[in-house]
Motif scaffolding. Structure first.
Motif: not given
Length: 249
Positions: A2-7, A16-24, A197-200, A212-217
């Motif tokens: 499983r890879i979390a891809a950020l761009s 970025l901090d919100a996305v990193l928290e979600d990734i955890q 914020a978007r990542y996959a 899986e595309f994720r949208a983070v508040a």
């Protein structure tokens, strides 16, 4: 796997901090960063410090290339601000980043495409604007992408396509900026339609990849206020709404 891809973080540290928290919470094995890290009116220096400390698998985007050229007179406003804010060690980190990277033989990281960092991989442009690319267009752009999974960025639009030969092309969208307009090579806009914020997360099971595309508040109103303070009302609108401000009559 499983890879979390950020761009396309674009200096938006709060996103970025919100996305990193979600990734955890997602149980990923690896985080990758597909470039366009700092350019924009928000927090370029702080964002680069955060990423350098994390030591993620990272490649260079077109904005890193443009900042490294070192000539503010030839830069847009977002690159000019980043160039003025970044320290020599941060610019040296940019210079150390590859323009593409393979993870073993199965995964390829690019910013635009394997040919150029400003290629729109999963979108196509014409005098009518921007649209989703056809299978044939994506297959042509994937000619030099020798991997089962290709992760790309640049257009800020979450999108994926499975090619007839089995390759899977995924753009995770943008962490830091959900809408923009550009005049080259034709006037066009990109809009996700929300400020999240978007990542996959891409997952391999039995030799096949899914996305899986994720949208983070996050606190996008605060980010928009900072953009306004820095003289970028265009960014403020995009950060609050995920849309481009309509032209003024």
């Amino acid at each position: 796997m499983r890879i979390a891809a950020l761009s396309d973080i674009h200096g938006n540290l709060a996103a970025l901090d919100a996305v990193l928290e979600d990734i955890q919470t997602q149980g990923v094995d690896l985080i990758v960063n597909l470039g366009d890290i700092a350019s924009g009116p928000l927090q370029p220096r702080e964002t680069v410090d955060r990423l350098m400390a994390l030591n993620l698998l990272t490649i260079r985007g077109n904005h890193e290339r443009q900042v490294l050229a070192g000539d503010p007179s030839r830069m847009g406003a977002s690159d000019q601000y980043a160039f003025a804010q970044l320290r020599p060690d941060q610019l040296a980190w940019f210079a150390s980043l590859p323009v593409l990277r393979y993870i073993e033989d199965d995964v390829l990281l690019v910013h635009g495409s394997a040919q150029h960092d400003e290629t729109y991989f999963l979108e196509s442009l014409s005098d009518k604007g921007c649209r989703a690319a056809t299978h044939e267009e994506v297959l042509y752009r994937a000619e030099d992408a020798d991997a089962k999974l290709v992760l790309c960025g640049h257009t800020h639009m979450p999108r994926a396509m499975k090619l007839m030969d089995g390759r899977f092309i995924v753009n995770p969208g943008s962490v830091g900026l959900q809408a923009y307009s550009d005049a080259y090579p034709f006037p066009h806009t990109i809009e996700t339609g929300s400020p999240h914020a978007r990542y996959a997360i891409v997952t391999e099971q039995a030799g096949e990849w899914t996305a899986e595309f994720r949208a983070v508040a996050y606190a996008w109103d605060d980010a928009a206020a900072l953009a306004e303070q820095r003289g970028r009302p265009d960014w403020a609108v995009a950060l609050r709404t995920g849309k481009v401000e309509p032209p003024r009559s």
